[in-house]
Design an enzyme around this catalytic site. Structure first.
Site, PDB file in Angstrom:
ATOM      1  N   THR A  59       0.850  -1.201   0.000  1.00  0.00           N
ATOM      2  CA  THR A  59       0.000   0.000   0.000  1.00  0.00           C
ATOM      3  C   THR A  59       0.882   1.246   0.000  1.00  0.00           C
ATOM      4  OG1 THR A  59      -1.795  -1.145   1.139  1.00  0.00           O
ATOM      5  CG2 THR A  59      -1.777   1.262   1.304  1.00  0.00           C
TER       6      THR A  59
ATOM      7  N   ASN B 273      -5.521  -9.868  -7.573  1.00  0.00           N
ATOM      8  CA  ASN B 273      -5.650 -10.517  -6.272  1.00  0.00           C
ATOM      9  C   ASN B 273      -6.918 -11.365  -6.170  1.00  0.00           C
ATOM     10  OD1 ASN B 273      -6.295  -7.617  -6.495  1.00  0.00           O
ATOM     11  ND2 ASN B 273      -7.378  -7.908  -4.563  1.00  0.00           N
TER      12      ASN B 273
ATOM     13  N   THR C 212      13.750   5.308  10.417  1.00  0.00           N
ATOM     14  CA  THR C 212      14.653   4.188  10.693  1.00  0.00           C
ATOM     15  C   THR C 212      14.064   2.898  10.127  1.00  0.00           C
ATOM     16  OG1 THR C 212      15.345   5.301  12.690  1.00  0.00           O
ATOM     17  CG2 THR C 212      15.856   2.953  12.556  1.00  0.00           C
TER      18      THR C 212
ATOM     19  N   CYS D 141      -9.535  -6.823   1.957  1.00  0.00           N
ATOM     20  CA  CYS D 141      -9.764  -5.494   2.542  1.00  0.00           C
ATOM     21  C   CYS D 141     -11.248  -5.138   2.520  1.00  0.00           C
ATOM     22  CB  CYS D 141      -8.959  -4.437   1.783  1.00  0.00           C
ATOM     23  SG  CYS D 141      -7.675  -5.081   0.752  1.00  0.00           S
TER      24      CYS D 141
HETATM   25  C1  LIG Z   1      -2.591  -6.554  -5.547  1.00  0.00           C
HETATM   26  C2  LIG Z   1      -2.369  -5.974  -4.181  1.00  0.00           C
HETATM   27  N1  LIG Z   1      -1.792  -4.778  -4.067  1.00  0.00           N
HETATM   28  C3  LIG Z   1      -1.561  -4.220  -2.866  1.00  0.00           C
HETATM   29  C4  LIG Z   1      -1.931  -4.859  -1.696  1.00  0.00           C
HETATM   30  C5  LIG Z   1      -1.668  -4.189  -0.374  1.00  0.00           C
HETATM   31  O1  LIG Z   1      -0.567  -4.794   0.259  1.00  0.00           O
HETATM   32  P1  LIG Z   1      -0.180  -4.493   1.766  1.00  0.00           P
HETATM   33  O2  LIG Z   1      -1.076  -5.344   2.598  1.00  0.00           O
HETATM   34  O3  LIG Z   1       1.254  -4.883   1.884  1.00  0.00           O
HETATM   35  O4  LIG Z   1      -0.353  -3.039   2.006  1.00  0.00           O
HETATM   36  C6  LIG Z   1      -2.553  -6.116  -1.778  1.00  0.00           C
HETATM   37  C7  LIG Z   1      -3.010  -6.800  -0.555  1.00  0.00           C
HETATM   38  O5  LIG Z   1      -4.159  -7.123  -0.387  1.00  0.00           O
HETATM   39  C8  LIG Z   1      -2.774  -6.690  -3.057  1.00  0.00           C
HETATM   40  O6  LIG Z   1      -3.348  -7.880  -3.194  1.00  0.00           O
END
Ligand SMILES: Cc1ncc(COP(=O)(O)O)c(C=O)c1O
Length: 382
Positions: A71, A150, A236, A324
């Protein structure tokens, strides 16, 4: 018995990763920016991890910028690139089936006047390459396309579209979060300028990932502070998390062909079982350009959320749409972009296999599933 089939949401930590992190948490307490021995030893641990990430994906170690996950990497590239244009609003090309961590910063940029073209996908989830080519305009500042979806696992033709963007001189970003550790990703073969990845999607710890920034492609940091990460991300470093990510990359590099074979076998066993035992089912997305671990199935006329809950009660963890979004019954955006109706999308379940799964677990699921689907269908009819 619990059966975890939601590896696209997150994955269990491998023992080797835990061991490497524990060693660092116990023995390496220096600040990587300090000049003394303790600092140098922390710096060496971070740099070893950086080399392991680079080696997995064929990048240069200097191009690896550690972040707190994908993210942050996605926000950094979009907002940081926009800042690099010093207030001049321009145009971005993306797809209609991106992760919220791409979509949300893009919506913010649209609020500031940027134009965003969302290129459509076909009924298999594959990017419309002709529309993509037409979408690029004279003021396009960036292209950002997901490597692997995803929700469906569909793999986009990244090599071709990255080459097209490169030929037109436009920086290319790909969110490869779902591809890393599950499919070959080799930046020596694909001309990408920015790539995002996240450790917890391939048996590393949560809260760490990276943005690959190749060469001196322009972007402004979004976290300002100390000179860490060569001035590109203040703060850090989370030394133990970086080391955990490095170990996960080393495991992925060694095991990738075996992992792909093993997960394809499990995924195919599951699909063949579903198809033979349950009527009116349909596989969502391309069946050949897809991650070997992902199976997205529509159980026609069923309430996916109820099926998910019933499976959970029986000890089986799956997902309907992006993690999410769980808790909400919003139909999956990726499936809607492929032309599915909201009802079909709501009746779809994502099974994603990974470390720790075996055939016996899937056979257990296949014994339970027909009855549970029947009940989820009756609930809709009631
Ligand atoms: C395609 C994709 N991008 C970004 C993310 C976000 O990753 P993170 O949980 O490391 O912020 C996800 C996680 O669900 C994802 O599947």
């Amino acid at each position: 018995m619990r059966v975890y089939l939601d590896h696209n949401a997150t994955t269990p930590l491998r023992e080797e990763v835990l061991d490497s992190m524990t060693r660092v948490l116990r023995d390496v307490h220096g600040n990587p920016s300090s000049g003394h021995e303790e600092g140098r030893s922390a710096r060496a641990a971070v740099d070893r991890a950086r080399a392991s990430v680079a080696s997995l994906i064929g990048a240069d170690a200097d191009d690896v910028l550690f972040t707190a996950g994908a993210t942050e990497a996605n926000n950094t590239v979009l907002l940081g690139m926009a800042c690099a244009h010093a207030g001049a609003v321009r145009h971005i090309v993306t797809s209609a089936a991106e992760h919220p961590s791409i979509e949300a910063p893009l919506e913010r940029l649209e609020g500031e006047g940027w134009r965003v073209t969302r290129v459509g996908v076909d009924s298999e989830g594959l990017l419309d390459e002709e529309q993509f080519e037409r979408a690029i305009e004279s003021d396009t500042a960036l292209v950002s396309i997901l490597w692997a979806n995803n929700e469906t696992g569909v793999l986009q033709p990244i090599e071709r579209i990255a080459a097209l963007a490169r030929a037109k001189g436009i920086p290319f970003h790909t969110d490869a979060t779902q591809a890393i550790g599950k499919a070959p990703v080799d930046l020596r073969e694909v001309p990408v300028d920015f790539l995002s990845l996240s450790a917890h999607k391939f048996n590393g710890p949560k809260g760490v990932g990276c943005l690959i920034v190749r060469g001196d492609t322009a972007f402004e940091p979004i976290l300002h502070g100390g000179p860490q990460e060569r001035g590109r991300r203040g703060g850090t470093e989370n030394v133990a998390a970086c080391v955990g990510l490095g170990t996960a990359c080393e495991l992925a590099e060694r095991e990738l062909p075996g992992r792909m074979r093993g997960s394809a076998e499990l995924r195919d066993r599951l699909w063949e079982g579903i198809e033979s035992k349950i009527p009116d089912v349909r596989r969502n997305g391309s069946t050949d350009r897809v991650l070997s671990n992902t199976l997205n199935v529509e159980f026609e006329g069923a309430a996916g959320e109820l099926l998910l809950q019933a499976l959970d009660v029986e000890g089986i963890a799956v997902s309907s749409g992006a993690a999410c979004h769980s808790g909400s019954v919003e139909p999956s955006k990726a499936l809607i972009a492929m032309g599915c109706s909201p009802e079909s999308a709501r009746g779809s379940i994502r099974f994603s296999v990974g470390y720790g799964n075996d055939a016996a677990q899937l056979d257990h699921l296949l014994r339970l599933l027909p009855d549970l689907v029947e009940r989820a269908r009756q609930a809709v009819g009631a």
